[in-house]
Design an enzyme around this catalytic site. Structure first.
Site, PDB file in Angstrom:
ATOM      1  N   CYS A  20      25.802 -50.038  10.357  1.00  0.00           N
ATOM      2  CA  CYS A  20      24.952 -48.952  10.850  1.00  0.00           C
ATOM      3  C   CYS A  20      23.460 -49.246  10.681  1.00  0.00           C
ATOM      4  O   CYS A  20      22.656 -48.981  11.575  1.00  0.00           O
ATOM      5  CB  CYS A  20      25.318 -47.636  10.165  1.00  0.00           C
ATOM      6  SG  CYS A  20      25.501 -47.748   8.379  1.00  0.00           S
ATOM      7  N   HIS A  23      19.968 -42.505   8.932  1.00  0.00           N
ATOM      8  CA  HIS A  23      19.385 -43.624   8.183  1.00  0.00           C
ATOM      9  C   HIS A  23      17.933 -43.838   8.622  1.00  0.00           C
ATOM     10  O   HIS A  23      17.607 -43.751   9.808  1.00  0.00           O
ATOM     11  CB  HIS A  23      20.150 -44.922   8.453  1.00  0.00           C
ATOM     12  CG  HIS A  23      21.498 -44.989   7.814  1.00  0.00           C
ATOM     13  ND1 HIS A  23      22.008 -44.010   7.000  1.00  0.00           N
ATOM     14  CD2 HIS A  23      22.458 -45.968   7.877  1.00  0.00           C
ATOM     15  CE1 HIS A  23      23.222 -44.375   6.583  1.00  0.00           C
ATOM     16  NE2 HIS A  23      23.513 -45.548   7.104  1.00  0.00           N
TER      17      HIS A  23
END
Length: 340
Positions: free
Chosen positions: A130, A243
């Site tokens: 990710c 994130h």
């Protein structure tokens, strides 16, 4: 005519998001099957306006199915992906198991879409980590213009990257801070995550880096350019979803911050929000549920000859996982399978 699609791991965070995104993007699905382990057998999940019931992955026959989106972890992938692939179903795998296999393409469609065609070697395509996925989306258009020599990245990774257990631990610990009789010690994470940050994701390597940091290096080289030098520090932060990354880039030639901003504005998959004022940047809370990778804080680095700093934020359950997998399926359809 559309595709017969399987989603394996459909009851998890990423699996559910895969179903949401297949529906949102109106992927041409003729038939869909949702698979889970026996402990989750019979669980109902949503696909658009439909409710689907999970089937047992152990008993499922992949013959005749076109694409399988896997969100079941490395150990289960190791067992089931070859079975699906041998049956003629192309596996798009979200785990780390196949990412570094030279016979399996590692794909971020905005960066290396043509690599999808390498799926024929094993009938498997890998989805990147990710934290890598959003970063290479940002790096690619800049690399095309000025050639990147070196990247220094510090990540601020949400607990959803550690699955439902990570989300639950942050929630429970945060509540327990205000209740002196309710102690919630660290279980999923190595230290308290509530009101804290942890510079440790995945296991430690011999050189002192963590495996998460190693993944970012290895995957960037495989996806974007093997000549790029990259060093990473990966940190878990008390954020549920999204994130963030502070990225320092050194180029082979000078790239002005204004030109970089224009390049990023035109690049696929990117939204630039970069105003030098209070709130003129994107934080994880604002990116949740969005497809884009957001770029802010674009500025020259005066400490090196050809340097830029950028701030990069994305929904890790989407671009970092489920969205990227569905985009791979879309490219696979356009370039190879050609249905729908």
């Amino acid at each position: 005519m559309g595709y017969k699609v399987v989603v394996a791991g459909a009851t998890g965070n990423v699996g559910r998001e895969m179903l949401n995104i297949l529906a949102e993007r109106e992927f041409p699905v003729d038939e869909i099957a949702v698979l889970a382990s026996r402990r989750s057998l019979g669980t109902e999940v949503s696909f658009g306006d439909k409710t689907l019931t999970t089937q047992d992955i152990d008993a499922f026959d992949f013959t005749g199915w076109d694409i399988a989106l896997f969100a079941i972890g490395s150990d289960a992938t190791k067992k089931y992906a070859p079975i699906a692939a041998k049956a003629g179903c192309v596996v798009i795998d979200n785990s780390s198991h196949y990412r570094y296999d030279p016979d399996v393409p590692l794909v971020v469609p905005e960066v290396n879409a043509d690599a999808v065609l390498g799926y024929t070697k094993k009938n498997i395509i890998a989805n990147p980590n990710c934290s890598t996925a959003q970063m290479v989306v940002a790096l690619k258009p800049l690399h095309d213009r000025a050639r990147i020599k070196r990247v220094v990245v510090s990540t601020y990774q949400s607990v959803s990257g550690a699955g439902k257990e990570g989300i639950d631990e942050l929630w429970d610990q945060t509540k327990s801070i205000y209740n002196p009789t309710d102690d919630k010690p660290a279980k999923k994470f190595t230290k308290q995550i509530a009101f804290n940050v942890i510079p440790h994701i995945d296991v430690f390597m011999e050189d002192g880096s963590t495996k998460e940091e190693w993944k970012m290096v290895a995957e960037t080289k495989k996806i974007l350019d093997r000549s790029i030098k990259l060093t990473a520090t990966c940190v878990r932060v008390p954020v549920f979803v999204g994130h963030s990354e502070a990225i320092n880039i050194e180029f082979e030639e000078f790239l002005d911050e204004d030109e970089a901003r224009d390049i990023l504005r035109e690049a696929p998959g990117i939204l630039v929000v970069d105003k030098r004022e209070d709130g003129g940047y994107v934080t994880p809370v604002e990116c949740v549920g969005d497809f884009a990778t957001f770029i802010s804080r674009i500025r020259q680095d005066s400490t090196i000859e050809n340097g830029l700093n950028i701030w990069c934020v994305s929904d890790n359950l989407r671009k970092g996982a489920a969205l990227n997998a569905v985009q791979i399926a879309e490219v696979l359809g356009q370039k190879a399978l050609k249905k729908g």
